[in-house]
Design a protein around this motif. Sequence first.
Motif, PDB file in Angstrom:
ATOM      1  N   HIS A 210       0.887  -1.185   0.000  1.00 13.94           N
ATOM      2  CA  HIS A 210       0.000   0.000   0.000  1.00 13.94           C
ATOM      3  C   HIS A 210       0.918   1.226   0.000  1.00 13.94           C
ATOM      4  O   HIS A 210       1.781   1.363  -0.868  1.00 13.94           O
ATOM      5  CB  HIS A 210      -0.913  -0.114   1.226  1.00 13.94           C
ATOM      6  CG  HIS A 210      -2.079   0.818   1.266  1.00 13.94           C
ATOM      7  ND1 HIS A 210      -2.467   1.613   0.225  1.00 13.94           N
ATOM      8  CD2 HIS A 210      -2.975   1.082   2.280  1.00 13.94           C
ATOM      9  CE1 HIS A 210      -3.540   2.317   0.571  1.00 13.94           C
ATOM     10  NE2 HIS A 210      -3.861   2.014   1.828  1.00 13.94           N
ATOM     11  N   LYS A 240       8.752 -14.109 -11.123  1.00 17.18           N
ATOM     12  CA  LYS A 240       8.026 -13.856  -9.859  1.00 17.18           C
ATOM     13  C   LYS A 240       8.912 -14.028  -8.633  1.00 17.18           C
ATOM     14  O   LYS A 240       8.434 -14.365  -7.551  1.00 17.18           O
ATOM     15  CB  LYS A 240       6.783 -14.736  -9.766  1.00 17.18           C
ATOM     16  CG  LYS A 240       5.815 -14.479 -10.908  1.00 17.18           C
ATOM     17  CD  LYS A 240       4.409 -14.841 -10.560  1.00 17.18           C
ATOM     18  CE  LYS A 240       3.516 -14.506 -11.736  1.00 17.18           C
ATOM     19  NZ  LYS A 240       2.179 -14.604 -11.579  1.00 17.18           N
ATOM     20  N   LYS A 243       8.882  -8.358  -7.057  1.00 10.56           N
ATOM     21  CA  LYS A 243       7.835  -7.551  -7.707  1.00 10.56           C
ATOM     22  C   LYS A 243       8.454  -6.280  -8.260  1.00 10.56           C
ATOM     23  O   LYS A 243       9.426  -5.774  -7.691  1.00 10.56           O
ATOM     24  CB  LYS A 243       6.773  -7.167  -6.689  1.00 10.56           C
ATOM     25  CG  LYS A 243       5.686  -8.196  -6.564  1.00 10.56           C
ATOM     26  CD  LYS A 243       4.576  -7.677  -5.667  1.00 10.56           C
ATOM     27  CE  LYS A 243       3.405  -8.631  -5.729  1.00 10.56           C
ATOM     28  NZ  LYS A 243       2.345  -8.261  -4.809  1.00 10.56           N
TER      29      LYS A 243
HETATM   30  N1  CMC Z   1       5.222  -6.784 -10.284  1.00 10.99           N
HETATM   31  C1  CMC Z   1       5.139  -7.979 -10.917  1.00 10.99           C
HETATM   32  N2  CMC Z   1       4.001  -8.673 -11.079  1.00 10.99           N
HETATM   33  C2  CMC Z   1       2.884  -8.136 -10.571  1.00 10.99           C
HETATM   34  C3  CMC Z   1       2.889  -6.899  -9.906  1.00 10.99           C
HETATM   35  C4  CMC Z   1       4.105  -6.221  -9.777  1.00 10.99           C
HETATM   36  N3  CMC Z   1       4.172  -5.042  -9.155  1.00 10.99           N
HETATM   37  N4  CMC Z   1       1.636  -6.598  -9.495  1.00 10.99           N
HETATM   38  C5  CMC Z   1       0.872  -7.624  -9.886  1.00 10.99           C
HETATM   39  N5  CMC Z   1       1.620  -8.556 -10.549  1.00 10.99           N
HETATM   40  C6  CMC Z   1       1.137  -9.790 -11.180  1.00 10.99           C
HETATM   41  C7  CMC Z   1       0.744 -10.823 -10.134  1.00 10.99           C
HETATM   42  O1  CMC Z   1       1.814 -11.675  -9.824  1.00 10.99           O
HETATM   43  C8  CMC Z   1      -0.376 -11.543 -10.856  1.00 10.99           C
HETATM   44  O2  CMC Z   1       0.175 -12.417 -11.817  1.00 10.99           O
HETATM   45  P1  CMC Z   1      -0.616 -13.814 -12.210  1.00 10.99           P
HETATM   46  O3  CMC Z   1      -1.904 -13.354 -12.860  1.00 10.99           O
HETATM   47  O4  CMC Z   1       0.311 -14.513 -13.135  1.00 10.99           O
HETATM   48  O5  CMC Z   1      -0.830 -14.548 -10.921  1.00 10.99           O
HETATM   49  C9  CMC Z   1      -1.088 -10.434 -11.642  1.00 10.99           C
HETATM   50  O6  CMC Z   1      -0.080  -9.442 -11.873  1.00 10.99           O
HETATM   51  C10 CMC Z   1      -2.270  -9.791 -10.929  1.00 10.99           C
HETATM   52  O7  CMC Z   1      -1.794  -9.331  -9.669  1.00 10.99           O
HETATM   53  P2  CMC Z   1      -2.624  -9.408  -8.336  1.00 10.99           P
HETATM   54  O8  CMC Z   1      -1.674  -9.737  -7.231  1.00 10.99           O
HETATM   55  O9  CMC Z   1      -3.837 -10.247  -8.508  1.00 10.99           O
HETATM   56  O10 CMC Z   1      -3.083  -7.904  -8.204  1.00 10.99           O
HETATM   57  P3  CMC Z   1      -3.717  -7.261  -6.913  1.00 10.99           P
HETATM   58  O11 CMC Z   1      -4.811  -6.418  -7.386  1.00 10.99           O
HETATM   59  O12 CMC Z   1      -4.025  -8.294  -5.891  1.00 10.99           O
HETATM   60  O13 CMC Z   1      -2.508  -6.416  -6.324  1.00 10.99           O
HETATM   61  C11 CMC Z   1      -1.041  -4.668  -5.884  1.00 10.99           C
HETATM   62  C12 CMC Z   1      -2.380  -5.055  -6.493  1.00 10.99           C
HETATM   63  C13 CMC Z   1      -0.926  -3.140  -5.894  1.00 10.99           C
HETATM   64  C14 CMC Z   1      -0.967  -5.123  -4.420  1.00 10.99           C
HETATM   65  C15 CMC Z   1       0.098  -5.325  -6.694  1.00 10.99           C
HETATM   66  O14 CMC Z   1       0.031  -4.909  -8.044  1.00 10.99           O
HETATM   67  C16 CMC Z   1       1.478  -5.033  -6.120  1.00 10.99           C
HETATM   68  O15 CMC Z   1       1.903  -5.721  -5.188  1.00 10.99           O
HETATM   69  N6  CMC Z   1       2.186  -3.989  -6.664  1.00 10.99           N
HETATM   70  C17 CMC Z   1       3.476  -3.612  -6.118  1.00 10.99           C
HETATM   71  C18 CMC Z   1       3.286  -2.798  -4.837  1.00 10.99           C
HETATM   72  C19 CMC Z   1       2.793  -1.393  -5.116  1.00 10.99           C
HETATM   73  O16 CMC Z   1       3.288  -0.714  -5.998  1.00 10.99           O
HETATM   74  N7  CMC Z   1       1.793  -0.960  -4.318  1.00 10.99           N
HETATM   75  C20 CMC Z   1       1.236   0.374  -4.415  1.00 10.99           C
HETATM   76  C21 CMC Z   1      -0.190   0.348  -4.878  1.00 10.99           C
HETATM   77  S1  CMC Z   1      -0.820   1.961  -5.358  1.00 10.99           S
HETATM   78  C22 CMC Z   1      -0.812   2.926  -3.953  1.00 10.99           C
HETATM   79  C23 CMC Z   1      -1.536   2.380  -2.810  1.00 10.99           C
HETATM   80  O17 CMC Z   1      -2.577   1.768  -2.919  1.00 10.99           O
HETATM   81  O18 CMC Z   1      -1.055   2.608  -1.710  1.00 10.99           O
END
Ligand code: CMC
Length: 370
Positions: A210, A240, A243
Motif C-alpha cells: 500500500h 516472480k 515484484k
Molecule cells: N510486479 C510484478 N508482477 C505483478 C505486480 C508487480 N508489481 N503486481 C501484480 N503482478 C502480477 C501478479 O503476480 C499476478 O500475476 P498472475 O496473474 O500470473 O498470478 C497479476 O499481476 C495480478 O496481480 P494481483 O496480485 O492479482 O493484483 P492485486 O490487485 O491483488 O494487487 C497490488 C495489487 C498493488 C498489491 C500489486 O500490483 C502489487 O503488489 N504492486 C506492487 C506494490 C505497489 O506498488 N503498491 C502500491 C499500490 S498503489 C498505492 C496504494 O494503494 O497505496
Amino acid sequence: KSSVTYIDGDAGILRYRGYPIEQLAESSSQLEVSKLLIDGELPSKEELSKWISDVKEHNSVPEEINNIIKAFPVSSHAMGALTSLEAALSTFYPNSKNITDEDENYKSICRLMSQVPILAANFYRHSQGLSFIAPDDSLDYSENFLNMMFEGDNKKMHPDLVSAMDTLLILHADHEQNCSASVMRNVGSSEPDPFSAVSAATAALYGPLHGGANEAVLQMLTEIGSVENIPAFMDKVKKKEVKLMGFGHRVYKAYDPRAKYLKEAADKVFNVTGTNPLLDIALELESIALNEDYFVARNLYPNVDFYSGLIYESMGIPKDMFTVLFTIGRTPGWLAQWKELLADKDQKIARPRQVYTGYDSRDYVNMESR
Ligand code: CMC
C-alpha cells in the motif's frame, strides 16, 4: 456506498466529489481539497478562511507528546512512531470519543489535520538529532510542514518545492475504499475516537503493498543501481522472484492518473534540485514494462508510488519519511470516509462473516494419548 471519490480504473479517471484530480492538483490547495473531501463542496472564500484558521487554532501538540517523540530510538521507522503518536493523541483529547457530538468531531478533524504534520516533522527532527521547530501560523499548510522539517534551509523551502509538496498531498488525499480507508471505516464502525481510527489506518498504509510502496520503489531503484542491470532485474520479476514495485493496482487497469500527473510534476522539482540519477532507471523500467508481454497482459502500469519517492528524495526527504508524507496527504480522505460513515444511519459495526474451513466437532485428547 460512498459519495466521496470516484474511480474508473479502466479509463484511468479519479475525481474527488466529482472534480477531476488534475484540475484540483492544478488550481487548488491541500486545505481547500481537504474541505471539499470532508464536507462535500468547494468552500466559499469565507468558509475556506474559517477552515484555515480553525485548523491553525490547533497548531501545536501537547508537550508530553513531544516527550514521547524524544523517547523513540532515533533509528526507529517513522511510520511506527507516527502510528503510536496518533493513538497517543487520543489520550489527551478524551472528549473525542463523543462521536455523536458534531462540534467535538469538528475539533478532532481540525486537530488531526494540523497535528499529524507536527508529529511527522518533530519525529524527523528527533531522528536527525535536531531540536523541534514550532509551527508558524503565518505560513500555508505545506510551507509550514516543510518549515518544521527544514527551517533555515532555503533550498528545501524553494517556492516550487513547496508548491510540489502541496500537489503531492492533493494527489494522495483520497482513493475510495482502499486498504487504509477500509480500515478507517472498519475501526470507525465500532465507534472509538477518530485518533485511534486514524492510527489504525496509518498502520494499514505502512505496508509495502500500500503506501509503503513509495519507499520500496526507491529501495528497488537503488538496488538496481544502473540501467545495464535492468534486464537481469526484469527477468527476476517475470519469474516472480521479485515484484516491480510501484507497478500494478487492484483498481486501475490503465495508467494511474496520479502517476501521469506526478511524472510531469517531477520535472518542475528536478528544475530546482537537479535531476535524480535514479530517474533514468525508472524511465527505462517503465518503458520496458509498457511494452513487454508479462506487464501488458496483466495491465500493470505505474501507480502513484512509482514517481513520488523520486520526487521526495530529490527534495531531501529521507526514505522512511515517504510513507509519512502519504499519511499526511491521506488524512483528510480518511476523515471524509469516517464522517460519511457516521452520517450513515444504516451502518452497523463491521463484522465480516467467514467461510469456516476447519475441523468438524471432535473430542479433546489427553496429553498422554497424543
Ligand atoms: N510486479 C510484478 N508482477 C505483478 C505486480 C508487480 N508489481 N503486481 C501484480 N503482478 C502480477 C501478479 O503476480 C499476478 O500475476 P498472475 O496473474 O500470473 O498470478 C497479476 O499481476 C495480478 O496481480 P494481483 O496480485 O492479482 O493484483 P492485486 O490487485 O491483488 O494487487 C497490488 C495489487 C498493488 C498489491 C500489486 O500490483 C502489487 O503488489 N504492486 C506492487 C506494490 C505497489 O506498488 N503498491 C502500491 C499500490 S498503489 C498505492 C496504494 O494503494 O497505496
